[in-house]
Design an enzyme around this catalytic site. Structure first.
Site, short mmCIF file in Angstrom:
data_model
loop_
_atom_site.label_atom_id
_atom_site.label_comp_id
_atom_site.label_asym_id
_atom_site.label_seq_id
_atom_site.Cartn_x
_atom_site.Cartn_y
_atom_site.Cartn_z
N ASN A 174 0.83 -1.20 0.00
CA ASN A 174 0.00 0.00 0.00
C ASN A 174 0.86 1.25 0.00
O ASN A 174 2.06 1.18 -0.19
CB ASN A 174 -0.93 -0.02 1.23
CG ASN A 174 -0.15 -0.05 2.53
OD1 ASN A 174 1.08 -0.08 2.54
ND2 ASN A 174 -0.86 -0.03 3.64
N GLY A 175 0.21 2.39 0.23
CA GLY A 175 0.91 3.66 0.17
C GLY A 175 1.25 4.27 1.50
O GLY A 175 1.69 5.42 1.54
N ASP A 176 1.04 3.53 2.60
CA ASP A 176 1.38 4.08 3.91
C ASP A 176 1.73 2.91 4.83
O ASP A 176 2.06 1.83 4.35
CB ASP A 176 0.23 4.92 4.46
CG ASP A 176 0.72 6.06 5.36
OD1 ASP A 176 1.50 5.77 6.28
OD2 ASP A 176 0.34 7.22 5.15
N ASP A 177 1.63 3.11 6.15
CA ASP A 177 2.03 2.06 7.08
C ASP A 177 1.28 0.75 6.81
O ASP A 177 0.08 0.75 6.55
CB ASP A 177 1.75 2.49 8.52
CG ASP A 177 2.60 3.67 8.95
OD1 ASP A 177 3.80 3.69 8.61
OD2 ASP A 177 2.06 4.57 9.62
N THR A 195 5.76 -1.01 1.42
CA THR A 195 5.23 0.35 1.35
C THR A 195 6.37 1.29 1.00
O THR A 195 7.40 1.31 1.69
CB THR A 195 4.56 0.79 2.66
OG1 THR A 195 4.28 2.20 2.59
CG2 THR A 195 5.44 0.51 3.87
#
Length: 480
Positions: free
Chosen positions: A251-254, A285
């Site tokens: 994904n794009g974050d934690d 990520t």
């Protein structure tokens, strides 16, 4: 070419060695042992019985709401099941009820509407005081519930797709009117199981249990473009007795992040996150961390045990995020059996992270960061081994690293300030603030209790994954 093949072989050998066997302590996650997705429900209906059309075009919000309203009459009769068959089921937000199983067929896809008016506006979380992105209210998640008990959301790896791209564009263009919605959020609920599903393209965070207890999250695949903003994977928030296991997240974050409220609102609401077990998580990520704590941690985070983690192609591996004004604490954290490949900063504690909800926060509310144990870590292609930075007048204490081997490229692999603790068998050689033997009164958190002994005397354990083939899912989803 030969060098590249040798490097790939090295990574496989590292993973195979660290994930060679499975031996979890009996205390880890015992509070979730009686939770299962296999709950017998004497009553079952299909969403099609309420007029839903799975063509990907027809809006089925009313059908979902009517079906769940009908099933509420069976809450005191053993509960009920809502079955979502194969098809593409477009919908806006809908609420779940207690004693409900929502089950998706393998070829079922629940699709979030791209019309923001299909995601109602609700009040901000009391532990945040406002929307996380904008002052004021926020959009309700696609699948929502509050004050529920005995809820199962499962399937044969069916899919829930938030169609988040339009929300990401609004975020980047600064045209949002309210904070973006999570894909799934449950509030004030207990005995929750989320399993055997794929979540993708969330507008904001993916899985957000907040003010919940006894939550089991397992066998999930969570996907979003690595450029997508704030698409956190799993965010237990002011929740207790949570088990997260056997998931792949890109994904794009934690990937997994534990939270507990924001500045003065989190402090006054005082709902900590505690008793959290995390194991067998694989992920990637480009924008944040594999496992993170905060930065919203003002209600406190404690008693977290995370094991069997593997992260690739990421900015951070393990991260604690906090700042003056947060208050609260992060303590009694045990992280073990970790592998990393191509991670910019393997271990990071950040003391000046993030903004504040408003100007009413107490600048003197300093966070307590203590009793953090990180052990049995192997990393290859690492940029910087660690950046461990406390706060003036607020030294972060009992930071313990043991059996850590990081192939760091930086000429200065460790950067430490305002921290104290000790270390054993750490490579490259760690900073002097983490001494090779404990100082007076220093202890190292073991995940179960405290023992004031050097890390060298603690038994080493090999990492593990319970995936039958630890590389199959990892490689097959790598190019998403």
């Amino acid at each position: 070419m030969a060098s590249r093949s040798a490097s790939a072989l090295q990574v496989l050998l590292v993973f195979a060695t660290v994930f060679a066997g499975t031996q979890w302590t009996t205390s880890s996650g015992m509070y979730c042992n009686d939770l299962t997705a296999s709950v017998h429900r004497p009553h079952s209906v299909s969403i099609t019985e309420f007029g839903a059309v799975g063509d990907g075009v027809t809006l089925n919000t009313k059908a979902f709401r009517n079906a769940i309203f009908y099933l509420s009459s069976f809450a005191d009769k053993g509960g009920a099941e809502l079955f979502v068959p194969a098809g593409r089921w477009l919908t806006g937000s809908f609420n779940l009820i207690s004693h409900l199983t929502m089950s998706l067929d393998a070829d079922a896809v629940i699709i979030g509407s791209t019309d923001s008016s299909d995601w109602p506006i609700i009040h901000p979380l009391p532990s945040y005081g406002r929307g996380r992105e904008l002052p004021g209210k926020r959009h309700k998640s696609l699948i929502f519930g509050s004050n529920l008990t005995d809820v199962v959301i499962t399937g044969a790896n069916g899919t829930i797709d938030g169609q988040g791209e339009i929300w990401w564009n609004w975020f980047h263009n600064h045209t949002l009117n309210y904070t973006r919605p999570p894909l799934l959020e449950l509030m004030y609920s207990d005995r929750v199981v989320i399993s055997n599903l794929t979540f993708m393209n969330a507008p904001f965070w993916n899985i957000h249990p907040v003010y919940c207890s006894q939550v089991l999250v397992q066998h999930l695949t969570i996907l979003a473009p690595i450029s997508s903003p704030n698409t956190d994977g799993i965010d237990p928030d002011s929740s207790t007795n949570v088990c997260i296991e056997d998931c792949y997240i890109r994904n794009g974050d934690d990937i997994v992040v534990i939270k507990s409220g924001w500045d003065e609102y989190g402090i006054s609401f005082a709902h900590p996150s505690s008793n959290i077990s995390i194991r067998n998580i694989t992920g990637q990520t480009r924008n944040s961390a594999g496992i993170a704590f905060g930065s919203e941690m003002s209600g406190g985070i404690s008693e977290v045990r995370a094991e069997g983690l593997r992260f690739i192609n990421s900015v951070h591996g393990i991260r604690i995020k906090t700042a003056p004004g947060r208050g609260g604490y992060v303590r009694n954290i045990y992280i073990a059996d970790v592998t990393m490949d191509n991670v910019s900063i393997a271990i990071r504690i950040t003391a000046n992270y993030g903004e504040h909800p408003d100007d009413k926060y107490d600048k003197n509310a300093l966070p307590v960061i203590s009793n953090i144990t990180i052990r049995d870590v192997v990393g290859v292609n690492i940029g910087t081994a660690g950046m461990l930075q406390g706060i003036q007048g607020d030294i972060f204490s009992n930071i313990c690293l043991s059996n850590v081997s990081l192939g760091a490229k930086s000429a200065d692999p460790w950067n430490c300030s305002l921290v104290e603790g000790y270390s054993n068998s750490v490579s490259p050689e760690i900073c002097e603030q983490l001494r090779p033997s404990p100082g007076p009164g220093q202890v190292c958190y073991t995940g179960n209790s405290y023992f004031p002994v050097p890390a060298a005397q603690q038994p080493l354990r090999s990492g593990a994954t319970r995936l039958q083939n630890p590389f199959h899912k990892f490689t097959s989803l790598y190019s998403y």
